[in-house]
Design a protein around this motif. Structure first.
Motif, PDB file in Angstrom:
ATOM      1  N   LEU A  20      11.629  60.516  63.960  1.00 48.76           N
ATOM      2  CA  LEU A  20      11.837  61.644  63.057  1.00 48.76           C
ATOM      3  C   LEU A  20      13.086  62.431  63.448  1.00 48.76           C
ATOM      4  N   ARG A  21      13.284  62.631  64.741  1.00 49.39           N
ATOM      5  CA  ARG A  21      14.478  63.342  65.198  1.00 49.39           C
ATOM      6  C   ARG A  21      15.741  62.604  64.762  1.00 49.39           C
ATOM      7  N   ARG A  22      15.732  61.265  64.893  1.00 47.91           N
ATOM      8  CA  ARG A  22      16.901  60.472  64.512  1.00 47.91           C
ATOM      9  C   ARG A  22      17.116  60.511  62.991  1.00 47.91           C
ATOM     10  N   GLU A  23      16.025  60.487  62.222  1.00 49.46           N
ATOM     11  CA  GLU A  23      16.145  60.559  60.767  1.00 49.46           C
ATOM     12  C   GLU A  23      16.802  61.868  60.340  1.00 49.46           C
ATOM     13  N   VAL A  24      16.357  62.981  60.930  1.00 49.52           N
ATOM     14  CA  VAL A  24      16.925  64.289  60.586  1.00 49.52           C
ATOM     15  C   VAL A  24      18.393  64.342  60.993  1.00 49.52           C
ATOM     16  N   GLU A  25      18.707  63.804  62.146  1.00 53.95           N
ATOM     17  CA  GLU A  25      20.087  63.811  62.645  1.00 53.95           C
ATOM     18  C   GLU A  25      20.995  62.985  61.735  1.00 53.95           C
ATOM     19  N   GLN A  26      20.546  61.796  61.342  1.00 54.83           N
ATOM     20  CA  GLN A  26      21.383  60.942  60.499  1.00 54.83           C
ATOM     21  C   GLN A  26      21.534  61.507  59.093  1.00 54.83           C
ATOM     22  N   HIS A  81      18.775  51.468  53.197  1.00 57.62           N
ATOM     23  CA  HIS A  81      17.472  51.758  52.596  1.00 57.62           C
ATOM     24  C   HIS A  81      16.402  51.966  53.653  1.00 57.62           C
ATOM     25  N   LYS A  82      16.788  51.872  54.891  1.00 50.99           N
ATOM     26  CA  LYS A  82      15.953  52.199  56.049  1.00 50.99           C
ATOM     27  C   LYS A  82      16.875  52.756  57.127  1.00 50.99           C
ATOM     28  N   SER A  83      16.283  53.415  58.113  1.00 52.34           N
ATOM     29  CA  SER A  83      17.097  53.966  59.186  1.00 52.34           C
ATOM     30  C   SER A  83      17.637  52.845  60.069  1.00 52.34           C
ATOM     31  N   PRO A 125      32.215  54.051  55.383  1.00 56.27           N
ATOM     32  CA  PRO A 125      31.474  54.915  54.468  1.00 56.27           C
ATOM     33  C   PRO A 125      30.059  54.393  54.227  1.00 56.27           C
ATOM     34  N   THR A 126      29.082  55.292  54.381  1.00 54.88           N
ATOM     35  CA  THR A 126      27.668  54.910  54.343  1.00 54.88           C
ATOM     36  C   THR A 126      26.857  55.966  53.606  1.00 54.88           C
ATOM     37  N   VAL A 127      25.880  55.503  52.822  1.00 57.86           N
ATOM     38  CA  VAL A 127      24.908  56.387  52.197  1.00 57.86           C
ATOM     39  C   VAL A 127      23.520  55.854  52.510  1.00 57.86           C
ATOM     40  N   ARG A 128      22.532  56.669  52.250  1.00 60.03           N
ATOM     41  CA  ARG A 128      21.145  56.278  52.523  1.00 60.03           C
ATOM     42  C   ARG A 128      20.280  56.677  51.338  1.00 60.03           C
ATOM     43  N   THR A 129      19.354  55.811  50.966  1.00 58.75           N
ATOM     44  CA  THR A 129      18.283  56.206  50.058  1.00 58.75           C
ATOM     45  C   THR A 129      17.018  56.355  50.880  1.00 58.75           C
ATOM     46  N   THR A 181      20.585  42.274  64.817  1.00 62.27           N
ATOM     47  CA  THR A 181      20.333  43.676  65.066  1.00 62.27           C
ATOM     48  C   THR A 181      21.116  44.514  64.071  1.00 62.27           C
ATOM     49  N   ASP A 182      20.620  45.718  63.762  1.00 59.03           N
ATOM     50  CA  ASP A 182      21.341  46.551  62.802  1.00 59.03           C
ATOM     51  C   ASP A 182      22.663  47.069  63.357  1.00 59.03           C
ATOM     52  N   ALA A 183      22.859  46.966  64.668  1.00 61.53           N
ATOM     53  CA  ALA A 183      24.135  47.383  65.258  1.00 61.53           C
ATOM     54  C   ALA A 183      25.288  46.497  64.800  1.00 61.53           C
ATOM     55  N   ALA A 184      24.963  45.323  64.240  1.00 58.46           N
ATOM     56  CA  ALA A 184      26.003  44.398  63.787  1.00 58.46           C
ATOM     57  C   ALA A 184      26.477  44.692  62.370  1.00 58.46           C
ATOM     58  N   ILE A 185      25.924  45.713  61.725  1.00 53.77           N
ATOM     59  CA  ILE A 185      26.290  46.003  60.333  1.00 53.77           C
ATOM     60  C   ILE A 185      27.780  46.308  60.216  1.00 53.77           C
ATOM     61  N   SER A 186      28.300  47.151  61.114  1.00 55.88           N
ATOM     62  CA  SER A 186      29.712  47.571  61.002  1.00 55.88           C
ATOM     63  C   SER A 186      30.663  46.395  61.076  1.00 55.88           C
TER      64      SER A 186
END
Length: 382
Positions: free
Chosen positions: A142-148, A73-75, A83-87, A54-59
């Motif tokens: 979409l709401r989550r994308e705008v929030e993040q 590269h995805k939500s 520290p995190t960035v998104r394309t 799951t993506d929750a395991a990234i941290s």
């Protein structure tokens, strides 16, 4: 620096996977440590790749590996606590369906997202599923994308994507335009003055415009061959059209091709055709053509014009059949013009879209994430 790139699938075919691999290879070459984080079981065993449940395991994994920064590269369901960035590679930050494509009319969507306009689009223009559960999920995403996008520095692959995200409610101060890089091509063949060949690279789906290309090609006055490299659900329609118009000896279907085959097709091409009829976020095909010193015929939609510069591209409106036919005839009958356009594209690929320039801009956004400084207005130059 140790950078971890995350996408649901890293090593499958597709533009995002190519982008990640190209960026990761360049970062590794200059001395960075690059790790890939995936959710795809098929990625197990791939170089420097960890497959998560799951993506929750990234941290937790990023801390365990001593990662300095995560590049999404995805939500994700929850942003990593480092520290995190998104394309932003697509329209997920400005469109509930993530497509900006009206299937009923096979045309790009220009609407600003909203409950009324998007529900109308889904039900009438078939721009996405109309199942109630899917509609709710689309708006929640979409709401989550705008929030993040308001919490981490977010790079967009075009000014067009940035503008649409801003219209959807994203804070423009946290959005940074970073144009994708051209591939590195060491061997460039001179353009042949012999019989013209045109090349299409992409999926056989309505939004990629392959049927529009075939209809336009069939009306050409000049003699030329058409190479179609790709696969998809429209393949039966493509085959049927070729048979109906007696084009079997003038059109070659290559299926999906690897990088070496792409390079070979580029070397034999008079020009590359990029006939998308949706708002293509950027379009790496434009840069493939430029890197190989081949001119481009492309749709004037989405982020394409930011890459398909007029120096090396003929740009036309989506679904304009007469304009596309005229562009094909123009380059088929004028190899000297095609050569000069291709040389101009090669110059852009090495300069404005070169890897060094790309890495410089990526690093600037990385520094802002490491310093928690996302309050600086985003530059718009590409």
């Amino acid at each position: 620096m140790h950078v971890a790139h995350f996408a649901p699938s890293i090593w499958r075919r597709g533009g995002i996977a190519s982008y990640i691999r190209r960026l990761g290879a360049a970062q590794t070459a200059r001395g960075d440590t690059v790790t890939h984080l995936s959710l795809d079981p098929d990625d197990r065993g791939a170089p420097d790749t960890y497959v998560l449940d799951t993506d929750a395991a990234i941290s937790s994994l990023a801390r365990q590996l001593d990662v300095d920064l995560v590049h999404l590269h995805k939500s994700v369901s929850v942003l990593p606590a480092i520290p995190t960035v998104r394309t932003m590679h697509g329209h997920q930050g400005s469109c509930p369906s993530g497509s900006r494509f009206l299937a009923r009319t096979a045309s790009p969507c220009h609407r600003t997202p909203g409950a009324v306009t998007c529900l109308w689009g889904k039900s009438v223009d078939r721009c996405g599923s109309i199942r109630p559960s899917r509609v709710v999920a689309d708006f929640e995403r979409l709401r989550r994308e705008v929030e993040q996008a308001d919490q981490i520095p977010t790079m967009t692959v075009s000014r067009f994507i940035r503008q649409k995200m801003q219209e959807a409610g994203c804070n423009p101060r946290h959005l940074f335009v970073v144009a994708s890089p051209a591939p590195t091509v060491e061997r460039v063949e001179p353009l042949s003055p012999d019989a013209a060949r045109f090349l299409f690279l992409g999926r056989f789906v309505p939004e990629k415009g392959v049927m529009w290309l075939l209809r336009s090609y069939a009306e050409m006055e000049s003699t030329a061959h058409l190479d179609l490299a790709g696969e998809g659900p429209l393949l039966p329609d493509v085959r049927a059209f070729i048979r109906h118009r007696n084009l079997d000896d003038r059109v070659t279907l290559h299926g999906w091709v690897d990088d070496d085959a792409v390079a070979a097709l580029m070397r034999s091409a008079r020009a590359v055709v990029f006939p998308s009829v949706w708002h293509e976020p950027a379009g790496l095909v434009s840069l493939e053509a430029a890197a190989h010193a081949r001119p481009l015929i492309a749709s004037r939609t989405g982020g394409i014009p930011e890459y398909a510069r007029p120096e090396y591209a003929i740009r036309i409106s989506p679904n304009d059949q007469s304009a596309l036919t005229a562009a094909l005839d123009d380059l088929a009958s004028d190899p000297d013009r095609a050569r000069k356009m291709g040389e101009a594209g090669r110059t852009l690929a090495l300069g404005a879209f070169g890897m060094d320039r790309f890495l410089t801009r990526i690093d600037a956004v990385y520094r802002r994430a490491l310093q928690s400084d996302v309050g600086i207005p985003a530059p718009l130059e590409t």
